[in-house]
Design an enzyme around this catalytic site. Structure first.
Site, PDB file in Angstrom:
ATOM      1  CD1 TRP A  73      -7.670  -6.489   6.265  1.00  0.00           C
ATOM      2  CD2 TRP A  73      -7.424  -8.323   5.101  1.00  0.00           C
ATOM      3  NE1 TRP A  73      -7.048  -6.295   5.082  1.00  0.00           N
ATOM      4  CE2 TRP A  73      -6.906  -7.246   4.145  1.00  0.00           C
ATOM      5  CE3 TRP A  73      -7.434  -9.663   4.345  1.00  0.00           C
ATOM      6  CZ2 TRP A  73      -6.634  -7.323   2.948  1.00  0.00           C
ATOM      7  CZ3 TRP A  73      -6.930  -9.881   2.971  1.00  0.00           C
ATOM      8  CH2 TRP A  73      -6.338  -8.745   2.423  1.00  0.00           C
ATOM      9  CG  ASN A  74      -2.569 -10.652   6.073  1.00  0.00           C
ATOM     10  OD1 ASN A  74      -2.666 -10.261   7.247  1.00  0.00           O
ATOM     11  ND2 ASN A  74      -1.499 -10.788   5.597  1.00  0.00           N
ATOM     12  CD  GLU A 100       2.196  -6.576  -0.315  1.00  0.00           C
ATOM     13  OE1 GLU A 100       1.841  -5.317   0.036  1.00  0.00           O
ATOM     14  OE2 GLU A 100       2.402  -7.439   0.307  1.00  0.00           O
ATOM     15  CD  GLU A 111       6.782  -7.233  11.052  1.00  0.00           C
ATOM     16  OE1 GLU A 111       7.076  -7.617  10.031  1.00  0.00           O
ATOM     17  OE2 GLU A 111       7.659  -7.613  11.942  1.00  0.00           O
ATOM     18  N   PRO A 155      -8.778  -6.367  13.080  1.00  0.00           N
ATOM     19  CG  PRO A 155      -8.390  -8.003  11.649  1.00  0.00           C
ATOM     20  CD  PRO A 155      -8.006  -7.665  12.991  1.00  0.00           C
ATOM     21  CB  SER A 159      -0.821  -1.233   2.977  1.00  0.00           C
ATOM     22  OG  SER A 159      -1.531  -0.230   3.867  1.00  0.00           O
ATOM     23  CE  LYS A 166      -7.556  -1.003  13.408  1.00  0.00           C
ATOM     24  NZ  LYS A 166      -8.396  -2.124  12.893  1.00  0.00           N
ATOM     25  CB  CYS A 225       3.393  -9.386   4.172  1.00  0.00           C
ATOM     26  SG  CYS A 225       3.576 -10.322   5.726  1.00  0.00           S
ATOM     27  CD  GLU A 230       4.599  -8.482  14.813  1.00  0.00           C
ATOM     28  OE1 GLU A 230       4.094  -8.936  13.787  1.00  0.00           O
ATOM     29  OE2 GLU A 230       3.906  -7.845  15.480  1.00  0.00           O
TER      30      GLU A 230
HETATM   31  P1  NAD Z   1      -5.442  -0.642   3.652  1.00  0.00           P
HETATM   32  O1  NAD Z   1      -4.072   0.030   3.480  1.00  0.00           O
HETATM   33  O2  NAD Z   1      -6.452   0.196   3.783  1.00  0.00           O
HETATM   34  O3  NAD Z   1      -5.431  -1.492   5.052  1.00  0.00           O
HETATM   35  C1  NAD Z   1      -4.323  -2.375   5.443  1.00  0.00           C
HETATM   36  C2  NAD Z   1      -4.368  -2.362   7.084  1.00  0.00           C
HETATM   37  O4  NAD Z   1      -4.248  -1.374   7.720  1.00  0.00           O
HETATM   38  C3  NAD Z   1      -5.871  -3.035   7.500  1.00  0.00           C
HETATM   39  O5  NAD Z   1      -5.836  -3.972   8.352  1.00  0.00           O
HETATM   40  C4  NAD Z   1      -6.591  -1.634   7.996  1.00  0.00           C
HETATM   41  O6  NAD Z   1      -7.451  -1.826   8.930  1.00  0.00           O
HETATM   42  C5  NAD Z   1      -5.548  -0.914   8.703  1.00  0.00           C
HETATM   43  N1  NAD Z   1      -5.424   0.446   8.639  1.00  0.00           N
HETATM   44  C6  NAD Z   1      -5.729   1.200   7.497  1.00  0.00           C
HETATM   45  N2  NAD Z   1      -5.780   2.633   7.645  1.00  0.00           N
HETATM   46  C7  NAD Z   1      -5.235   2.744   8.926  1.00  0.00           C
HETATM   47  C8  NAD Z   1      -5.134   3.699   9.995  1.00  0.00           C
HETATM   48  N3  NAD Z   1      -5.224   4.761   9.801  1.00  0.00           N
HETATM   49  N4  NAD Z   1      -4.903   3.519  11.232  1.00  0.00           N
HETATM   50  C9  NAD Z   1      -4.741   2.085  11.622  1.00  0.00           C
HETATM   51  N5  NAD Z   1      -4.964   1.059  10.735  1.00  0.00           N
HETATM   52  C10 NAD Z   1      -5.347   1.256   9.569  1.00  0.00           C
HETATM   53  O7  NAD Z   1      -5.518  -1.841   2.795  1.00  0.00           O
HETATM   54  P2  NAD Z   1      -6.555  -2.981   2.541  1.00  0.00           P
HETATM   55  O8  NAD Z   1      -7.212  -3.030   1.381  1.00  0.00           O
HETATM   56  O9  NAD Z   1      -7.112  -3.555   4.088  1.00  0.00           O
HETATM   57  O10 NAD Z   1      -5.343  -4.217   2.307  1.00  0.00           O
HETATM   58  C11 NAD Z   1      -4.750  -4.154   0.978  1.00  0.00           C
HETATM   59  C12 NAD Z   1      -3.158  -3.762   1.308  1.00  0.00           C
HETATM   60  O11 NAD Z   1      -2.732  -3.908   2.483  1.00  0.00           O
HETATM   61  C13 NAD Z   1      -2.442  -4.931   0.683  1.00  0.00           C
HETATM   62  O12 NAD Z   1      -2.000  -4.650  -0.569  1.00  0.00           O
HETATM   63  C14 NAD Z   1      -0.993  -5.129   1.563  1.00  0.00           C
HETATM   64  O13 NAD Z   1      -0.242  -4.568   0.987  1.00  0.00           O
HETATM   65  C15 NAD Z   1      -1.547  -4.595   2.802  1.00  0.00           C
HETATM   66  N6  NAD Z   1      -1.647  -5.608   4.037  1.00  0.00           N
HETATM   67  C16 NAD Z   1      -0.524  -6.032   4.427  1.00  0.00           C
HETATM   68  C17 NAD Z   1      -0.462  -6.748   5.481  1.00  0.00           C
HETATM   69  C18 NAD Z   1       0.585  -7.736   6.147  1.00  0.00           C
HETATM   70  O14 NAD Z   1       0.728  -8.792   6.466  1.00  0.00           O
HETATM   71  N7  NAD Z   1       1.907  -6.786   5.929  1.00  0.00           N
HETATM   72  C19 NAD Z   1      -1.697  -7.399   5.924  1.00  0.00           C
HETATM   73  C20 NAD Z   1      -2.930  -6.873   5.477  1.00  0.00           C
HETATM   74  C21 NAD Z   1      -2.934  -5.921   4.266  1.00  0.00           C
END
Ligand code: NAD
Length: 476
Positions: free
Chosen positions: A150-151, A380, A249, A176, A228, A174, A283, A457
């Site tokens: 979602w970022n 992070e 990533e 966000p 994450s 899939k 990130c 990527e």
């Molecule tokens: P989260 O760990 O719950 O989710 C992160 C992402 O993973 C979301 O887009 C979510 O839809 C997806 N996700 C979660 N569980 C999944 C699963 N079992 N299967 C497939 N997709 C799944 O955390 P959050 O609260 O949404 O985001 C916070 C953390 O996520 C941040 O601290 C950051 O580290 C990380 N994040 C990283 C990026 C990046 O660009 N690398 C982007 C968004 C979030």
């Protein structure tokens, strides 16, 4: 006002048949923008049949023709940039100028892959025997399951879609659930550009339910996830147990090394803009600022001024320079990081508090005097917080910069070529950029090492992860 929320399966915009749904919220107001339906297993089966059919069709389309369709999609994204950017700001919060940059960057990514897909050359290996041709042919790996966050709802999705399609793969993505409208705008452009039915499929639902169904499925041959570290480790384990290739990533905790031979205030201005871009939910956001003790006071003073003077507000207001955080749990997370640091003796040089009680706003924050055991020194933050740390010796700062399990992006500022080379060699990081912010372009590889993941990527590397090498030896 907002946009219609549909899934895209087998070339058609459809209402999903899952029993659940969720509200999409405006993070600047905490008001509902619309209702997003969830996919059912039956819908996923339809998407799987479509992506299988789509692959069989698309891999036969020449790379040249695929390039033409992709270029058309890029043109449509550019033409619709204002509309898509507005939806992106409404659902994600970032200021609309940043949203527009993101959408235009998506068009550039599609353009770049439209050309690169035509340059997926194999090679000829000199044979030992007369009459033998030894060839390496690069083939598309097959249908992809992509999971984007979602970022950057548009660029994170397009990096997967454009590279997969350029390679000749089809994809179920899939996107966000919290920011579904802007990826829909993106995928409409591919549809309108003439991408055949089944080549792209877009679904929303409960992330874990979808990934656990798609990753093991025999039709899916490649996984690409951005998100994450804990979720990435889980999905990678699932992919490995089914012998699927994966690109991961994941998160970062970027160090910035600021030496004493640079203009500290100039660097503070540049890196302040980078830190608070997208409210720090990036990130590769610069987070741990290691500043040489000789320029520490000037650098921190300027950086704190930038943080204090940054106009925070609704992303649709052209005066705003930083929007809200994307969801309430990020505000809680940042508040907890700051409280933990203060409990352990850190000082707040700017910000440190949530703003108001409507919308997910948090002050641009600068922390100093941090002990090593503060959570923010190790986890992070993914928010608008910078930590300031002093150093004196190059070897010591390199050890400290490499201490964490993350290894995504690192930054350094020095005029000394010898120091620059030493840093570039020593940093355990997938990307190192010195004296400017030079990463995340379509033509350059983007990816991490250590817990930040693997695969790329962007760049030719971003295409190769969607291809497999086939060796053909031919006598006659
Ligand atoms: P989260 O760990 O719950 O989710 C992160 C992402 O993973 C979301 O887009 C979510 O839809 C997806 N996700 C979660 N569980 C999944 C699963 N079992 N299967 C497939 N997709 C799944 O955390 P959050 O609260 O949404 O985001 C916070 C953390 O996520 C941040 O601290 C950051 O580290 C990380 N994040 C990283 C990026 C990046 O660009 N690398 C982007 C968004 C979030």
């Amino acid at each position: 006002m907002y946009t219609s929320l549909e899934h895209y399966i087998d070339g058609a915009w459809v209402k999903p048949s899952g029993s659940k749904s969720q509200e999409v919220m405006n993070p600047a107001k905490n008001t509902s923008l619309g209702e997003l339906g969830h996919v059912s297993k039956g819908d996923l089966d339809k998407a799987l049949a479509a992506v299988d059919k789509g692959f069989k069709t698309w891999r036969k389309v020449s790379a040249f023709e695929r390039g033409k369709i992709l270029r058309k999609a890029a043109e449509l994204v550019r033409a619709r940039a204002d509309d898509i950017a507005r939806v992106l700001t409404l659902e994600q919060g970032k200021v609309v100028a940043e949203a527009k940059i993101e959408v235009l960057a998506a068009a550039d990514i599609i353009d770049w892959y439209s050309g690169e897909g035509q340059r997926a050359y194999g090679r000829i290996i000199p044979a030992r025997a007369d009459g033998v041709r030894n060839m390496v042919i690069l083939e598309p790996i097959g249908p992809v399951a992509g999971f984007s966050p979602w970022n950057f709802p548009v660029t994170q999705a397009v990096r997967k879609i454009a590279a997969a399609l350029a390679a000749g793969c089809s994809i179920i993505i899939k996107c966000p659930e919290e920011t579904p409208g802007s990826p829909i705008g993106l995928i409409r452009a591919f549809h309108d550009a003439g991408v055949p039915a089944g080549v792209i499929n877009l679904v929303y639902g409960v992330p874990a339910e979808i990934s656990e169904y798609l990753i093991p499925h025999p039709i899916i041959r490649k996984i690409s996830f951005t998100g994450s570290v804990p979720v990435g480790k889980h999905l990678n384990a699932l992919a490995a147990s089914h012998m699927k290739r994966a690109t991961m990533e994941l998160g970062g905790h970027s160090p910035v090394l600021i030496f004493d031979d640079i203009d500290p205030e100039g660097v503070a201005t540049m890196m302040g803009a980078m830190k608070f871009r997208n409210a720090g939910q990036v990130c590769v956001s610069p987070t741990r600022f290691f500043v040489h003790e000789k320029v520490y006071d000037k650098f921190v003073g300027k950086f704190a001024d930038i943080a204090k003077n940054l106009k925070v507000g609704d992303g649709l207001d052209p005066e705003s320079k930083m929007g809200p955080l994307a969801n309430p749990r990020r505000v809680n997370a940042i508040e907890a990081f700051v409280a933990d640091a203060q409990d352990k003796g850190a000082k707040v040089a700017a910000g440190g508090k949530r703003i108001g009680n409507q919308g997910n706003f948090f002050q641009p924050t600068v922390l100093t005097d941090l002990p090593e055991n503060a959570r923010i020194m190790n986890e992070e933050p993914f928010g608008p917080v910078a930590v300031m740390l002093r150093f004196k010796e190059t070897d010591d700062v390199l050890t400290r910069a490499n201490k964490l399990p993350y290894g995504l992006a690192s930054y350094a500022f020095t005029k000394d070529a010898k120091t620059a080379t030493k840093i570039a060699d020593a940093l355990e990081s997938g990307m190192v950029t010195i004296n400017h912010f030079g990463i995340a372009l379509p033509e350059t590889p983007f990816g991490g090492v250590k817990d930040s993941g693997f695969g790329h990527e962007g760049g030719i590397e971003g295409l190769q992860v969607y291809m497999q090498a086939k060796f053909v030896s031919h006598l006659g």
